[in-house]
Enzyme design. Sequence first.
Site, short mmCIF file in Angstrom:
data_model
loop_
_atom_site.label_atom_id
_atom_site.label_comp_id
_atom_site.label_asym_id
_atom_site.label_seq_id
_atom_site.Cartn_x
_atom_site.Cartn_y
_atom_site.Cartn_z
N HIS A 157 -3.86 6.95 2.52
CA HIS A 157 -4.22 5.63 2.01
C HIS A 157 -5.63 5.30 2.50
O HIS A 157 -5.96 5.55 3.66
CB HIS A 157 -3.21 4.60 2.52
CG HIS A 157 -3.55 3.20 2.19
ND1 HIS A 157 -3.98 2.83 0.94
CD2 HIS A 157 -3.53 2.06 2.94
CE1 HIS A 157 -4.21 1.52 0.94
NE2 HIS A 157 -3.96 1.04 2.14
N ASN A 217 -10.22 -0.67 -0.24
CA ASN A 217 -8.76 -0.56 -0.18
C ASN A 217 -8.16 -1.10 -1.48
O ASN A 217 -8.23 -2.30 -1.74
CB ASN A 217 -8.25 -1.35 1.03
CG ASN A 217 -6.75 -1.26 1.20
OD1 ASN A 217 -6.02 -0.81 0.31
ND2 ASN A 217 -6.27 -1.70 2.35
N CYS A 268 0.82 -1.23 0.00
CA CYS A 268 0.00 0.00 0.00
C CYS A 268 0.84 1.27 0.00
O CYS A 268 0.35 2.34 -0.35
CB CYS A 268 -0.94 0.00 1.19
SG CYS A 268 -1.97 -1.48 1.22
N1 COA Z 1 -18.50 -9.69 8.56
C1 COA Z 1 -19.07 -9.95 9.75
N2 COA Z 1 -18.36 -10.26 10.84
C2 COA Z 1 -17.03 -10.30 10.72
C3 COA Z 1 -16.38 -10.04 9.52
C4 COA Z 1 -17.17 -9.74 8.40
N3 COA Z 1 -16.64 -9.45 7.19
N4 COA Z 1 -15.05 -10.15 9.71
C5 COA Z 1 -14.86 -10.47 11.00
N5 COA Z 1 -16.06 -10.55 11.63
C6 COA Z 1 -16.34 -10.86 13.03
C7 COA Z 1 -15.23 -11.63 13.67
O1 COA Z 1 -15.39 -13.02 13.41
C8 COA Z 1 -15.41 -11.30 15.13
O2 COA Z 1 -16.46 -12.07 15.64
P1 COA Z 1 -16.38 -12.68 17.13
O3 COA Z 1 -16.25 -11.51 18.04
O4 COA Z 1 -17.66 -13.42 17.26
O5 COA Z 1 -15.16 -13.54 17.13
C9 COA Z 1 -15.90 -9.86 15.09
O6 COA Z 1 -16.40 -9.65 13.75
C10 COA Z 1 -14.84 -8.84 15.42
O7 COA Z 1 -13.70 -9.10 14.60
P2 COA Z 1 -12.42 -8.23 14.76
O8 COA Z 1 -11.39 -8.76 13.84
O9 COA Z 1 -12.08 -8.09 16.21
O10 COA Z 1 -12.96 -6.82 14.23
P3 COA Z 1 -12.26 -5.42 14.31
O11 COA Z 1 -13.16 -4.48 15.02
O12 COA Z 1 -10.83 -5.49 14.73
O13 COA Z 1 -12.26 -4.99 12.79
C11 COA Z 1 -10.92 -4.87 10.79
C12 COA Z 1 -11.57 -5.78 11.83
C13 COA Z 1 -10.17 -5.76 9.81
C14 COA Z 1 -11.98 -4.08 10.06
C15 COA Z 1 -9.95 -3.91 11.52
O14 COA Z 1 -9.12 -4.62 12.40
C16 COA Z 1 -9.12 -3.14 10.56
O15 COA Z 1 -9.63 -2.36 9.78
N6 COA Z 1 -7.79 -3.28 10.61
C17 COA Z 1 -6.92 -2.62 9.68
C18 COA Z 1 -7.01 -3.32 8.39
C19 COA Z 1 -6.37 -2.58 7.29
O16 COA Z 1 -6.48 -1.40 7.21
N7 COA Z 1 -5.67 -3.33 6.44
C20 COA Z 1 -5.07 -2.86 5.28
C21 COA Z 1 -3.94 -1.97 5.60
S1 COA Z 1 -3.08 -1.65 4.17
#
Ligand code: COA
Length: 325
Positions: free
Chosen positions: A252, A282, A115
Amino acid sequence: MSTIETVISGVGSYLPKNVVTNHDLAKKVDTADEWIRSRSGIGQRHFAADDEATSDLAAKAAWHALDQAGLKPRDIGLIIVATVTPDRTFPSTAVYVQEKIGAPPGIAFDISAACAGFLYATNIAHDFIRTGQIKHALVIGAEKLSCFLDWEDRGTCVLFGDGAGAVVLSGEPAQTAREPRGILATYLSADGRLAPHLYADGGPSTTGTVGKVRMNGKEVFRNAVEEISGAVFEVTERAKVARSEIDWFVPHQANIRIIQSCAKKLELCESKIIVTIEKHANTSSASVPLAVDAGIRDGRIKRGQLLVFAALGGGLAWGSALVRY
Ligand code: COA
């Protein structure tokens, strides 16, 4: 001080025709529009067709950028494509772009910095230009991320999209009578110890496959806020510019909550941020030039304004650039 300034003479972008909304995705992945929107700010993404390669997206964005710059492919001496989804393992996607737009023999290569790739490529092109080696460069961020998403991993597959953004960077003589233009400062960094947080679990020399995107979302989130903000502090300090002078922050587009947290740390008003995540998702290296193009075409970004670009991604690698557009 360099007597040549690296100015942005043209910007262009291309998004594949196929729009996939969160609701569309929820038909094949166990997810919901509400979850995706509230966690990331994403509402839809574009996916390339099966017969559309990264170089096709890149070449289309390049044509738009050349058009805006008023230049022809024959004027281009350097093509850099930042991508993690090249057409082939080799040669570079850049040579396919060169061939597709009909640019003459010149320097052409790819950059792999995920990225942050567009910022790495911009920095390298800036060095070619300010040292007088070339006059006009095409710097392109282009990705077909849909080709290596794991549809069984709902934590990652809902976050990404395909697209391309391009800028033409041109060398212009600096004039002491007016304030400096073009790229004023750049900053790059990477920390390989953090690679396990965001990577593809394949590659030619390990598995012999392309692999799928793997991510530790929480760690990427935390590092993104820290390093993207830090990278903006760094370039403003290097250029001796106050953050209050920034007209547009073009970050980004990975997650709206990352962008908002950065804005808070940087004390930047949210009305000064170009946000495209809702429509583009993204698109990795394409996200910053896609957002710049959106801001120019809707009339928000104007000539003479001060822009700051910043991104972080796989590597982890990050960077920023401060530009007087
Ligand atoms: N739809 C529904 N539920 C989902 C899901 C989806 N697409 N993906 C994950 N979940 C669920 C998980 O299974 C978890 O359930 P549980 O609590 O029953 O185990 C719950 O949602 C929370 O998951 P979690 O991973 O803790 O969510 P989060 O609040 O950390 O958000 C991201 C996840 C990925 C959105 C967040 O961590 C993020 O944006 N991180 C940065 C990612 C990024 O920017 N990457 C690219 C950088 S270049």
